[in-house]
Design a protein around this motif. Sequence first.
Motif, PDB file in Angstrom:
ATOM      1  N   GLY A  14       0.819  -1.210   0.000  1.00 15.68           N
ATOM      2  CA  GLY A  14       0.000   0.000   0.000  1.00 15.68           C
ATOM      3  C   GLY A  14       0.853   1.260   0.000  1.00 15.68           C
ATOM      4  O   GLY A  14       0.614   2.197  -0.772  1.00 15.68           O
ATOM      5  N   LEU A  15       1.883   1.270   0.849  1.00 13.79           N
ATOM      6  CA  LEU A  15       2.767   2.435   0.933  1.00 13.79           C
ATOM      7  C   LEU A  15       3.420   2.726  -0.414  1.00 13.79           C
ATOM      8  O   LEU A  15       3.504   3.882  -0.848  1.00 13.79           O
ATOM      9  N   LEU A  16       3.883   1.665  -1.072  1.00 10.22           N
ATOM     10  CA  LEU A  16       4.652   1.861  -2.304  1.00 10.22           C
ATOM     11  C   LEU A  16       3.748   2.186  -3.487  1.00 10.22           C
ATOM     12  O   LEU A  16       4.065   3.059  -4.295  1.00 10.22           O
ATOM     13  N   THR A  17       2.627   1.475  -3.598  1.00 11.91           N
ATOM     14  CA  THR A  17       1.797   1.704  -4.779  1.00 11.91           C
ATOM     15  C   THR A  17       1.158   3.090  -4.746  1.00 11.91           C
ATOM     16  O   THR A  17       0.891   3.668  -5.795  1.00 11.91           O
ATOM     17  N   ARG A  18       0.964   3.635  -3.542  1.00  8.48           N
ATOM     18  CA  ARG A  18       0.425   5.001  -3.484  1.00  8.48           C
ATOM     19  C   ARG A  18       1.375   6.006  -4.121  1.00  8.48           C
ATOM     20  O   ARG A  18       0.952   7.087  -4.525  1.00  8.48           O
ATOM     21  N   ARG A  19       2.658   5.674  -4.200  1.00 11.93           N
ATOM     22  CA  ARG A  19       3.641   6.603  -4.757  1.00 11.93           C
ATOM     23  C   ARG A  19       3.756   6.496  -6.267  1.00 11.93           C
ATOM     24  O   ARG A  19       4.510   7.246  -6.882  1.00 11.93           O
ATOM     25  N   LEU A  20       3.078   5.542  -6.859  1.00 14.66           N
ATOM     26  CA  LEU A  20       3.294   5.254  -8.271  1.00 14.66           C
ATOM     27  C   LEU A  20       2.194   5.879  -9.113  1.00 14.66           C
ATOM     28  O   LEU A  20       1.019   5.551  -8.947  1.00 14.66           O
TER      29      LEU A  20
END
Lengths: 306, 306
Positions: A14-20
């Motif tokens: 969740g943390l990473l995909t929000r940045r993409l």
Amino acid sequence: MGTIGELGEFGLIGLLTRRLPRGPDVRLGPGDDAAVVAAPDGRAVATTDLLVEGRHFRRDWSGPYDIGRKAAAQNLADVVAMGARPTALLVGFAAPLTTDAAWAEGLYDGLADECRAAGASVAGGDVVGADAITLAVTALGDLGGRPPLTRSGARPGDVVAVRGRLGWSAAGLALLEEGRDGPAVLIGAHRRPEPPYAAGAEARAAGATALLDVSDGLVQDLGHIAASSGVRIDLDSSAVPVPDVLGPGGLRHALTGGEDHAFAGTFPAEAVLPSSWSPVGVVAEGTGVLVDGREPGRGGWDHFRA
Amino acid sequence: MGTIGELGEFGLIGLLTRRLPRGPDVRLGPGDDAAVVAAPDGRAVATTDLLVEGRHFRRDWSGPYDIGRKAAAQNLADVVAMGARPTALLVGFAAPLTTDAAWAEGLYDGLADECRAAGASVAGGDVVGADAITLAVTALGDLGGRPPLTRSGARPGDVVAVRGRLGWSAAGLALLEEGRDGPAVLIGAHRRPEPPYAAGAEARAAGATALLDVSDGLVQDLGHIAASSGVRIDLDSSAVPVPDVLGPGGLRHALTGGEDHAFAGTFPAEAVLPSSWSPVGVVAEGTGVLVDGREPGRGGWDHFRA
């Protein structure tokens, strides 16, 4: 923000995909069994690379953002080297559970920004625990209705030309290995290559007969074109761009240094190339690569033995 | 035949790619900057997994052939779970240079055979040296002009049904952890899952509203459908197939065991399902998953914490 182990698999995803960011080619992004990526040509160009800490990058020499950009760049350049337009990346990320979540965020910011530079998006991936940080990057691309620019189309009489930096990354690596901190432009080139992504469309427009990106060294990679095409390539070392910043040994780095992800192609003799391309040789009957008429020493960069 | 380090990068690539059949969907196979894979739908389904020795497999518990089949199966199942037809794999292989080349050959034979079982081919990949054996498998697939079967389409009133083994792999793993060597069928199921690839087309034909493959455990994975669809799933544990071979604890394994890559889907109440599918519950208004009307304990399999 703590470690990735504290976040857990789904928290980290969740943390990473929000940045993409998600571009229009990603029809279905992270969160299902698989992504769906546009492939309007009816074919998908696809390539994958594994990057292992200590072999392909060092965390004491490169920050997470640059590691992300470089990992994306080398795969996006492979897609461009087929004459295709990059559409999407899939990223597998393995790391110790003690890794700072902020480090992972920096990595994904780098992946995302390099995608932006090439017109692609991160469409999906996987995160797992492991002892060593490992990245598995797959890039997809679209050919836009045209045949792929392979390594096998070079013909005797063609001109050989290059676009992009040659030897900069290798020179930067040599400086890091000596414990030096400059020239910054070379160390920066090692940390973050800048493949000239426009080269694919330019080569296509100029009628390229073969194209690849220089990942292992100019002489070694031209050898792949020679072998695949059944031709000899005569390289004129005096025509290879060697800027002063490369210093002594610059020609050797330009001929044998990998990881800049410049592009090298062959073109019909009458082709009109943009000024950003440098003619560096000709294609002849025969086999192998000659530098100034002589057999080169073993160079290049065999990832597997190194 | 020696070690992969003795072969070198290009020697190993040659050895392995010679073992890989190439199906008609692979328009350009290994040997260029990237592969070209058919995507007649105009979209490509794409998914990737990283598998790390010691976390996802153990060489003392599984041979290379089974590891290859399992690595391919879990990605091919993800493609099928989107309602797509698998077309190609890309395989990144990292291993210590002291690894026997014969081990690598066995691995690729397993990858190739599992591809054959699903109608796909290995289109490309990468080999690198590393301290731990790591596999990065990307699978591509084609939707054949139909919308993807996502996790978000379940509607109250739908029937929940499963197809394939549930809990067999987890039971086999438990046996291996106890140092036992039977029942062989369970240990075999752990080493080599057998996803029923026909399930995707069957689910599509029956009008599935959502579909996924059970990789983390039935309850946990149905939770993903519930969350994505904004519904509650009521699971009837007495309807879950628990064969005698699963022994005591069989229901727990069937509800929480991962890695069998069975398929679970939701279907309109009036759907006619093949007899290979087992109805196990219904979709209702609400959130989460209830087992026999109660909140289940934390189960499933979080790859990242484990």
